[in-house]
Design a protein around this motif. Sequence first.
Motif, PDB file in Angstrom:
ATOM      1  N   VAL A 284       0.855  -1.182   0.000  1.00  0.00           N
ATOM      2  CA  VAL A 284       0.000   0.000   0.000  1.00  0.00           C
ATOM      3  C   VAL A 284       0.894   1.235   0.000  1.00  0.00           C
ATOM      4  O   VAL A 284       1.628   1.487   0.951  1.00  0.00           O
ATOM      5  CB  VAL A 284      -0.953   0.008   1.218  1.00  0.00           C
ATOM      6  N   LEU A 285       0.831   2.006  -1.088  1.00  0.00           N
ATOM      7  CA  LEU A 285       1.683   3.176  -1.214  1.00  0.00           C
ATOM      8  C   LEU A 285       1.167   4.299  -0.328  1.00  0.00           C
ATOM      9  O   LEU A 285      -0.038   4.469  -0.139  1.00  0.00           O
ATOM     10  CB  LEU A 285       1.724   3.628  -2.672  1.00  0.00           C
ATOM     11  N   SER A 286       2.066   5.059   0.200  1.00  0.00           N
ATOM     12  CA  SER A 286       1.701   6.158   1.095  1.00  0.00           C
ATOM     13  C   SER A 286       1.662   7.462   0.287  1.00  0.00           C
ATOM     14  O   SER A 286       2.661   8.159   0.161  1.00  0.00           O
ATOM     15  CB  SER A 286       2.708   6.254   2.247  1.00  0.00           C
ATOM     16  N   TYR A 287       0.499   7.745  -0.294  1.00  0.00           N
ATOM     17  CA  TYR A 287       0.336   8.981  -1.037  1.00  0.00           C
ATOM     18  C   TYR A 287       0.002  10.159  -0.122  1.00  0.00           C
ATOM     19  O   TYR A 287       0.311  11.301  -0.432  1.00  0.00           O
ATOM     20  CB  TYR A 287      -0.803   8.832  -2.059  1.00  0.00           C
ATOM     21  N   SER A 288      -0.678   9.861   0.988  1.00  0.00           N
ATOM     22  CA  SER A 288      -1.171  10.939   1.835  1.00  0.00           C
ATOM     23  C   SER A 288      -1.270  10.456   3.268  1.00  0.00           C
ATOM     24  O   SER A 288      -0.878   9.325   3.594  1.00  0.00           O
ATOM     25  CB  SER A 288      -2.550  11.388   1.344  1.00  0.00           C
ATOM     26  N   ASP A 290      -4.142  10.013   4.719  1.00  0.00           N
ATOM     27  CA  ASP A 290      -5.430   9.347   4.872  1.00  0.00           C
ATOM     28  C   ASP A 290      -5.321   7.922   4.340  1.00  0.00           C
ATOM     29  O   ASP A 290      -4.959   7.706   3.173  1.00  0.00           O
ATOM     30  CB  ASP A 290      -6.524  10.112   4.122  1.00  0.00           C
ATOM     31  N   ALA A 291      -5.658   6.946   5.179  1.00  0.00           N
ATOM     32  CA  ALA A 291      -5.496   5.538   4.804  1.00  0.00           C
ATOM     33  C   ALA A 291      -6.435   5.143   3.672  1.00  0.00           C
ATOM     34  O   ALA A 291      -6.061   4.335   2.801  1.00  0.00           O
ATOM     35  CB  ALA A 291      -5.746   4.649   6.031  1.00  0.00           C
ATOM     36  N   ASN A 294      -5.033   6.386   0.383  1.00  0.00           N
ATOM     37  CA  ASN A 294      -3.870   5.575   0.017  1.00  0.00           C
ATOM     38  C   ASN A 294      -4.297   4.228  -0.563  1.00  0.00           C
ATOM     39  O   ASN A 294      -3.735   3.758  -1.561  1.00  0.00           O
ATOM     40  CB  ASN A 294      -2.985   5.348   1.241  1.00  0.00           C
ATOM     41  N   LEU A 297      -5.819   4.790  -4.171  1.00  0.00           N
ATOM     42  CA  LEU A 297      -4.803   5.140  -5.168  1.00  0.00           C
ATOM     43  C   LEU A 297      -3.871   3.966  -5.448  1.00  0.00           C
ATOM     44  O   LEU A 297      -3.430   3.775  -6.590  1.00  0.00           O
ATOM     45  CB  LEU A 297      -3.998   6.347  -4.693  1.00  0.00           C
ATOM     46  N   THR A 298      -3.577   3.175  -4.426  1.00  0.00           N
ATOM     47  CA  THR A 298      -2.732   1.987  -4.643  1.00  0.00           C
ATOM     48  C   THR A 298      -3.424   0.995  -5.569  1.00  0.00           C
ATOM     49  O   THR A 298      -2.808   0.446  -6.499  1.00  0.00           O
ATOM     50  CB  THR A 298      -2.415   1.325  -3.296  1.00  0.00           C
ATOM     51  N   GLN A 320      -5.831  12.477   8.273  1.00  0.00           N
ATOM     52  CA  GLN A 320      -7.089  11.802   7.979  1.00  0.00           C
ATOM     53  C   GLN A 320      -8.189  12.822   7.666  1.00  0.00           C
ATOM     54  O   GLN A 320      -8.331  13.826   8.361  1.00  0.00           O
ATOM     55  CB  GLN A 320      -7.521  10.947   9.183  1.00  0.00           C
TER      56      GLN A 320
END
Length: 428
Positions: A284-288, A290-291, A294, A297-298, A320
């Motif tokens: 799971v990529l950390s774009y932001s 907010d889980a 993320n 988007l992943t 969040q």
Amino acid sequence: MEKCDKRGQIDMFRVFILLAELGVGVIFYAMVSCLIEIRKGWWRRLLLLVSCWLLVYMVIFMGDPDNFPPTLLFFLIGVWTACRGSRLKRLTVGVMLASVMFALNALFDNCVWYFLHNVTEEYAVYYFGYRALAVILLYMGVRHYRPGRDFELSPPLWRLLLMLCIPPMGIMCALILLYQDQRMYIQRINIDSMSIMLLLVVVVSFVGNLWAMLTLNRQQQLERENALAQHNRKYYEAMEQQQFEIRRIRHDLANHLQVLLSLSAEEKDSYIRKMIENPALEKVLSYSGDATVNAVLTAKESVMRQRGISFYAKVDIPKQLPFEKPDLCALFANALDNAIEACAALDSDGKRIDLCARAAKGILSVEVRNPFAGQLSGGLPETTKQDSVNHGYGLRSIQEIARKYGGDMEIRQEEGLFCLFCYVPEPV
């Protein structure tokens, strides 16, 4: 000299009345635009304006078939040509407005006009005033209770409304075309009380049909909101299921390692390969901050990678977000799904999706850009799906979510790109 001055005053009076009549025609034109969207193009709008003016000021006598059919046909052609919407919508709106205006004209021309013509020589002022008052009252009522010019009902509901509009128009046809008392037209005497009651029934029917249109539109909106809510919930449940699978595999990691120790070399390779291919093991990529964002988007980045679409994300969401998770999931997922669908239809190598999202000063803004070779139709891109009935479902979902929190969505096309922008204020 006095005759010339009097003639000049009469000419000025006639010019004033003509301009005032055009003004009333514009008001009726505005009333039409409250119920149905008008197309662009000056000649279309001019045709509709002329047909509105003609409908408002056409003299309607009982038993006189000369004026009614051509006026009705011309007005329906004006609405059909100048307005947007389905065929049933244009026909229904045209018949509904024409019937009530014919009824009001007939009430005046067959009841009131006889007395005004004999009481005063300047009856034209009263003639104009009655029609102006009738149109203004109609406009105020329609504007207050209008369902919205861009609303659209399902075909069965439009057929139902059209069936409700046919009886009032049938009454008008019977009264005007089949009226037998020719003395009324020749001597301009009153019509009988039964005909007056029928004309009033036509006017009341217009109010009922307008109310029915508003009620059906609200009911359809509620059904659509429920469908969108279920649609959004499915997105979120799928994402939650993926997160659950990740937690489950991590929890069972020790068991997997014990199984690997007991397997042969070939069996180990096969077992490890199956575990790697499990979507739940994708990072799971950390774009932001907010889980939910993320996770969405992943998942969409993985789909784009498989379809050869370049994905560039600029996300500035430090924490969040205070939105309902199904709404947040559906907002990003639908926006990216539409972009993926558009890129998948392209043959070129320029398949690229740009996402810019930012949460600052209490507002979440999301913008998605992607190549687009089609055209916008009714504010939406032309669909490439065979199921055109549900076309634009994702975009409507985004719009409903934005408006739920007091925001909005904007769609535009520029330089071969489809641009979707929406802003959503954070709930207080």
